[in-house]
Design a protein around this motif. Structure first.
Motif, PDB file in Angstrom:
ATOM      1  N   GLY A   1       0.832  -1.208   0.000  1.00 33.75           N
ATOM      2  CA  GLY A   1       0.000   0.000   0.000  1.00 33.75           C
ATOM      3  C   GLY A   1       0.864   1.254   0.000  1.00 33.75           C
ATOM      4  O   GLY A   1       0.577   2.226  -0.703  1.00 33.75           O
ATOM      5  N   ASP A   2       1.957   1.220   0.767  1.00 32.59           N
ATOM      6  CA  ASP A   2       2.901   2.349   0.780  1.00 32.59           C
ATOM      7  C   ASP A   2       3.530   2.543  -0.600  1.00 32.59           C
ATOM      8  O   ASP A   2       3.698   3.672  -1.063  1.00 32.59           O
ATOM      9  CB  ASP A   2       4.025   2.096   1.795  1.00 32.59           C
ATOM     10  N   ILE A   3       3.872   1.428  -1.243  1.00 31.93           N
ATOM     11  CA  ILE A   3       4.506   1.476  -2.564  1.00 31.93           C
ATOM     12  C   ILE A   3       3.553   2.075  -3.591  1.00 31.93           C
ATOM     13  O   ILE A   3       3.929   2.912  -4.407  1.00 31.93           O
ATOM     14  CB  ILE A   3       4.963   0.061  -2.996  1.00 31.93           C
ATOM     15  N   LYS A   4       2.299   1.663  -3.519  1.00 37.94           N
ATOM     16  CA  LYS A   4       1.282   2.166  -4.443  1.00 37.94           C
ATOM     17  C   LYS A   4       1.043   3.665  -4.238  1.00 37.94           C
ATOM     18  O   LYS A   4       0.985   4.435  -5.202  1.00 37.94           O
ATOM     19  CB  LYS A   4      -0.022   1.401  -4.252  1.00 37.94           C
ATOM     20  N   ASP A   5       0.921   4.069  -2.963  1.00 32.18           N
ATOM     21  CA  ASP A   5       0.631   5.475  -2.662  1.00 32.18           C
ATOM     22  C   ASP A   5       1.800   6.395  -3.004  1.00 32.18           C
ATOM     23  O   ASP A   5       1.599   7.558  -3.354  1.00 32.18           O
ATOM     24  CB  ASP A   5       0.280   5.641  -1.176  1.00 32.18           C
ATOM     25  N   GLY A   6       3.018   5.864  -2.891  1.00 33.77           N
ATOM     26  CA  GLY A   6       4.185   6.726  -3.119  1.00 33.77           C
ATOM     27  C   GLY A   6       4.984   6.354  -4.349  1.00 33.77           C
ATOM     28  O   GLY A   6       6.193   6.586  -4.408  1.00 33.77           O
ATOM     29  N   LYS A   7       4.300   5.766  -5.339  1.00 36.73           N
ATOM     30  CA  LYS A   7       4.990   5.225  -6.512  1.00 36.73           C
ATOM     31  C   LYS A   7       5.851   6.252  -7.258  1.00 36.73           C
ATOM     32  O   LYS A   7       6.812   5.885  -7.939  1.00 36.73           O
ATOM     33  CB  LYS A   7       3.982   4.588  -7.472  1.00 36.73           C
ATOM     34  N   ASN A   8       5.521   7.522  -7.150  1.00 35.29           N
ATOM     35  CA  ASN A   8       6.294   8.559  -7.849  1.00 35.29           C
ATOM     36  C   ASN A   8       7.396   9.167  -6.981  1.00 35.29           C
ATOM     37  O   ASN A   8       8.127  10.044  -7.428  1.00 35.29           O
ATOM     38  CB  ASN A   8       5.355   9.670  -8.330  1.00 35.29           C
ATOM     39  N   SER A   9       7.500   8.678  -5.730  1.00 37.40           N
ATOM     40  CA  SER A   9       8.501   9.216  -4.807  1.00 37.40           C
ATOM     41  C   SER A   9       9.855   8.553  -5.042  1.00 37.40           C
ATOM     42  O   SER A   9       9.935   7.374  -5.406  1.00 37.40           O
ATOM     43  CB  SER A   9       8.067   8.989  -3.360  1.00 37.40           C
ATOM     44  N   GLN A  10      10.893   9.296  -4.771  1.00 37.36           N
ATOM     45  CA  GLN A  10      12.241   8.807  -5.000  1.00 37.36           C
ATOM     46  C   GLN A  10      12.571   7.611  -4.105  1.00 37.36           C
ATOM     47  O   GLN A  10      13.224   6.656  -4.537  1.00 37.36           O
ATOM     48  CB  GLN A  10      13.263   9.933  -4.765  1.00 37.36           C
TER      49      GLN A  10
ATOM     50  N   PHE B   1       6.554   3.992   6.112  1.00 41.82           N
ATOM     51  CA  PHE B   1       7.179   3.088   5.139  1.00 41.82           C
ATOM     52  C   PHE B   1       8.320   2.313   5.794  1.00 41.82           C
ATOM     53  O   PHE B   1       8.433   1.093   5.620  1.00 41.82           O
ATOM     54  CB  PHE B   1       7.694   3.883   3.940  1.00 41.82           C
ATOM     55  N   LEU B   2       9.157   2.999   6.570  1.00 38.44           N
ATOM     56  CA  LEU B   2      10.273   2.340   7.247  1.00 38.44           C
ATOM     57  C   LEU B   2       9.776   1.292   8.246  1.00 38.44           C
ATOM     58  O   LEU B   2      10.351   0.206   8.363  1.00 38.44           O
ATOM     59  CB  LEU B   2      11.137   3.375   7.963  1.00 38.44           C
TER      60      LEU B   2
ATOM     61  N   VAL C   1       8.277  -6.386   7.636  1.00 38.44           N
ATOM     62  CA  VAL C   1       8.332  -7.444   6.607  1.00 38.44           C
ATOM     63  C   VAL C   1       9.696  -8.130   6.652  1.00 38.44           C
ATOM     64  O   VAL C   1       9.804  -9.347   6.484  1.00 38.44           O
ATOM     65  CB  VAL C   1       8.061  -6.871   5.198  1.00 38.44           C
ATOM     66  N   GLY C   2      10.731  -7.358   6.902  1.00 37.79           N
ATOM     67  CA  GLY C   2      12.084  -7.920   6.964  1.00 37.79           C
ATOM     68  C   GLY C   2      12.408  -8.591   8.277  1.00 37.79           C
ATOM     69  O   GLY C   2      13.461  -9.229   8.410  1.00 37.79           O
TER      70      GLY C   2
END
Length: 435
Positions: free
Chosen positions: A138-147, A196-197, A203-204
């Motif tokens: 969900g974080d990846i989807k929401d921030g897909k344009n972030s560096q 995100f962190l 997950v890790g």
């Protein structure tokens, strides 16, 4: 003491129904001194991670002896057959891994027993892993344009396709573990959102736990301990507790200038509070019933606290928990520290859980004193909420008569209409005298 317990549980239900948190969550340790975890304590923390399934909380404490170690394990829910089977498999794998010649964890990961351990962990924790991974996606989807997301995707693409649901979860955990370790050392990590962190780290955590556990078992200093592990799986404790009615408790805090009915209506007018009240008492219609019993259960860390107090163990004990502790667990641990118990625990989320059960050590004085302490804390929480409501009723003066909202006039409120009629009668009576 039973009357005191009933008062405590009754006030806990009320506090939980009108106030859900008492502060900001924190990753800080609850300890007497600034802590630095030992290897044994880190092992306990990693073991708690791989023993917790979705929506479960597991606590672990480890006591070492010259040639062995005892591991206390508890959880909030009842232990199932599959749980016992899994825990015993973990024990068997650790004994086998401890028999390896001294080697690094990288070398150990190539061994069959270690890979079997990894497979067992991911199978047992699969639902919890999926839940955590979905939050990360969900974080990846929401921030897909972030560096920071582009950087992570590029790093992960060397090993996995993050968007492919068929990818090996163990490899995904490994990628997240390594990437989190990498970015944690970056100076401008503040540019990466904490959420995100946090999800990346969780997950890790499975790969990290496997590495740390294997590393300990392969270490020459700890081999003999893992070769002689004794597991103490603590029985879950659940009881039914009678409580006073919501009205009975609230009226203790209502001042003469305020009415119970007004406070009750204000709470029920707040959807979140109304839903919580209905959940705790079965229905909003039950707030005046005096024959309610609630099912309460002993939290995992409190189960281990029982053992510590029963053994009068005042040397340092680290209780590793798979989730941050709640407000009452934090309160109880801090109280135990004041009694000389050197307990260390990580993180607190400050939420009030109304189904929380008191620990039940054989030290009756400890519980009696804690009840007094905890009731005083709950009194403050309830009084603050009642006072906040009282302040909201203070009149606001406005010179602009047009600010009156016609929707605020309670034309069908019998009590309000009687009040106005009385006022008018007094007005006419005064006018006649003046005339």
């Amino acid at each position: 003491m039973e009357k005191q317990k009933k008062e405590f549980y009754s006030k806990l239900q009320v506090a939980g129904s009108i106030r859900f948190t008492v502060g900001e969550e924190s990753d800080e340790f609850i300890s007497l001194n600034k802590p630095k975890l030992t290897n044994n304590e880190k092992f306990s923390h990693n073991l708690a991670t791989i023993l917790a399934k979705k929506k479960e909380v597991v606590a672990v404490s480890l006591t070492t002896y010259p040639n062995s170690c005892i591991i206390n394990i508890s959880k909030n829910n009842n232990w199932l057959k599959e749980d016992y089977h899994y825990i015993n498999k973990i024990k068997e794998y650790l004994i086998k891994i401890s028999n390896y010649k001294c080697m690094s964890w990288e070398e150990a990961l190539d061994k069959d027993e270690t890979m079997d351990l990894a497979v067992s962990i991911m199978a047992y924790c699969s639902e919890r892993f999926k839940s955590r991974f979905n939050k990360l996606k969900g974080d990846i989807k929401d921030g897909k344009n972030s560096q920071y997301i582009k950087s992570f995707i590029k790093y992960a693409s060397n090993s996995v396709n993050i968007n492919d649901s068929k990818e090996n979860p163990f490899i995904i955990s490994k990628v997240c573990c390594y990437y989190y370790k990498k970015v944690s050392k970056v100076i401008n990590i503040t540019d990466i959102p904490k959420k995100f962190l946090k999800h990346l780290k969780k997950v890790g955590s499975y790969m990290r736990s496997l590495i740390k556990i294997t590393n300990c078992a392969c270490n020459e200093k700890f081999k003999v301990l893992f070769a002689n592990i004794e597991l103490n799986i603590l029985k879950s404790i659940v009881t039914h507790q009678p409580i006073y009615s919501w009205k009975h408790i609230i009226e203790e805090f209502i001042s003469a200038s305020m009415k119970y009915k007004d406070f009750k209506n204000a709470c029920l007018g707040d959807k979140i509070k109304a839903d919580k009240i209905a959940l705790i008492y079965g229905s909003v219609e039950n707030l005046e019933y005096e024959s309610i019993k609630n099912c309460v259960y002993l939290h995992a860390e409190m189960n281990i606290l029982n053992e510590i107090i029963n053994q009068k163990k005042k040397t340092r004990v680290y209780i590793a928990v798979s989730k941050k502790c709640c407000y009452l667990c934090e309160l109880c641990i801090k109280f135990a520290q004041k009694q000389g118990y050197n307990i260390l625990i990580s993180g607190m989320h400050k939420k009030i859980y109304n189904l929380w059960k008191l620990p039940s050590p054989t030290d009756v004085t400890f519980i009696s004193n804690f009840l007094t302490y905890a009731i005083n804390e709950l009194n403050q929480i309830i009084q603050e909420e009642v006072n906040n409501f009282s302040e909201s009723l203070l009149p606001e003066f406005d010179s602009d008569e047009s600010s009156m909202n016609s929707d605020e006039i309670m034309v069908d409120d019998e009590e309000h209409n009687i009040f106005i009629e009385t006022k008018l009668q007094r007005y006419h009576f005064s006018k006649n005298i003046l005339d």
